[in-house]
Design a protein around this motif. Structure first.
Motif, mmCIF file in Angstrom:
data_model
loop_
_atom_site.group_PDB
_atom_site.id
_atom_site.type_symbol
_atom_site.label_atom_id
_atom_site.label_comp_id
_atom_site.label_asym_id
_atom_site.label_seq_id
_atom_site.Cartn_x
_atom_site.Cartn_y
_atom_site.Cartn_z
ATOM 1 N N LEU A 132 5.074 -71.734 36.550
ATOM 2 C CA LEU A 132 4.610 -70.654 36.223
ATOM 3 C C LEU A 132 4.485 -69.674 37.525
ATOM 4 N N LEU A 133 3.836 -70.214 38.413
ATOM 5 C CA LEU A 133 3.553 -69.674 39.705
ATOM 6 C C LEU A 133 5.035 -69.171 40.310
ATOM 7 N N ALA A 134 5.917 -70.121 40.126
ATOM 8 C CA ALA A 134 7.487 -69.923 40.887
ATOM 9 C C ALA A 134 7.917 -68.558 39.724
ATOM 10 N N GLY B 92 2.596 -73.811 24.329
ATOM 11 C CA GLY B 92 1.905 -73.299 23.162
ATOM 12 C C GLY B 92 1.607 -71.943 23.250
ATOM 13 N N PRO B 93 0.802 -71.332 22.194
ATOM 14 C CA PRO B 93 0.794 -70.087 21.452
ATOM 15 C C PRO B 93 -0.179 -69.094 22.788
ATOM 16 N N ASP C 93 9.463 -71.534 26.884
ATOM 17 C CA ASP C 93 7.889 -71.108 27.763
ATOM 18 C C ASP C 93 7.596 -69.765 26.768
ATOM 19 N N ARG C 94 6.388 -69.672 26.592
ATOM 20 C CA ARG C 94 5.657 -68.530 25.867
ATOM 21 C C ARG C 94 4.857 -67.967 26.663
ATOM 22 N N ALA D 204 4.843 -72.802 15.921
ATOM 23 C CA ALA D 204 6.168 -72.249 15.677
ATOM 24 C C ALA D 204 6.550 -71.767 17.151
ATOM 25 N N ARG D 205 7.903 -72.105 17.440
ATOM 26 C CA ARG D 205 8.518 -71.460 18.731
ATOM 27 C C ARG D 205 9.806 -70.804 18.556
#
Length: 275
Positions: free
Chosen positions: A70-72, A42-43, A84-85, A274-275
């Protein structure tokens, strides 16, 4: 005093705040339970983490597969995924504080309601586990995430094997199975082996595969199970004691909240970001 459970937010901060307004969520009195995958596609993952952390003990958040990834990524163990954003989060001045807070979230959380206790996980519970085994396994991995073995675990947690539970599993094989069950599982084979290839709904799945919850025996003292992760279910398990709350917000569907006290389901439509 209400307990409000919400499925995968995945960085859709505005949608989360709108949903909480619809549910008349009061952060002074109510508790928000977030079923993992707070971040990713998500944004505004940064605002989701800041908001959840700001609620203190009025927010109970568990780890999903995207949160662990994310942690990795933050530790240089894995690359960012293309969809991923997370760049704003990676560059935020409070990044380390937020990641340290995230690292200390559990894999399993329980709401000790006097008449309807609830257990919340991200993806599900292995069909071969009872509730006590699940609690014990969650604590094993959580203690590693919060210890000086944290980086070792992040480096070795990726992989699809072992796909079967054995109480005699040791070391990283044991921890990988636990992580995969709590954060990645959808389907299982009839003998309980985990499958990670099929991400469809039950009606479109590969023959021979079963949703994990169809293989679980229900025991009289089992808590109500709440989970996210599986957007293709669109909230339908066919079992009133097993609540699926990922309804695909990040894919342009809805974000859903279940309020324990009156069994209300509240959803808000989400735009396709939007991605």
């Amino acid at each position: 005093m209400a307990n409000c459970f919400v499925g995968d937010v995945q960085g859709c901060y505005d949608d989360l705040r709108r949903l909480l307004e619809l549910a008349d969520f009061d952060p002074q009195a109510d508790t928000l339970w977030l079923a993992g995958d707070l971040v990713a596609r998500g944004p505004d993952s940064l605002s989701v983490l800041r908001f959840a952390k700001s609620l203190g003990d009025k927010a109970v958040c568990i780890l999903g597969n995207h949160d662990l990834h994310l942690l990795a990524v933050a530790e240089g163990v894995a690359p960012l995924k293309k969809k991923d954003r997370l760049q704003a989060l990676m560059e935020a001045p409070d990044r380390e504080v937020l990641l340290e807070w995230l690292r200390h979230r559990p894999l399993l959380a329980e709401c000790p309601h006097p008449t309807r206790p609830v257990m919340m996980v991200h993806a599900g519970l292995s069909p071969t586990w009872d509730a006590d085994t699940a609690r014990r396994c969650a604590r094993e991995v959580e203690s590693l995430l919060q210890s000086d073995q944290y980086l070792w675990l992040l480096h070795h947690m990726y992989g699809d094997h072992p796909d079967s539970w054995d109480e005699g599993l040791l070391g990283i094989e044991r921890y990988r199975y636990i992580i995969n069950s709590f954060t990645r599982m959808r389907f299982c084979h009839a003998d309980g082996r985990l499958d990670f290839k099929c991400k469809l709904g039950p009606d479109d799945s590969t023959p021979g595969l079963h949703p994990w919850f169809e293989l679980r025996e229900r025991h009289r003292d089992d808590p109500t199970l709440v989970f996210g992760h599986w957007a293709a279910l669109m909230g339908n398990t066919g079992r009133p004691h097993i609540k699926a709350l990922d309804t695909g917000c990040v894919w342009g569907n809805t974000l859903t909240l279940w309020r324990l006290e009156d069994d209300a389901l509240i959803s808000t439509p989400c735009p396709l970001h939007a991605r």
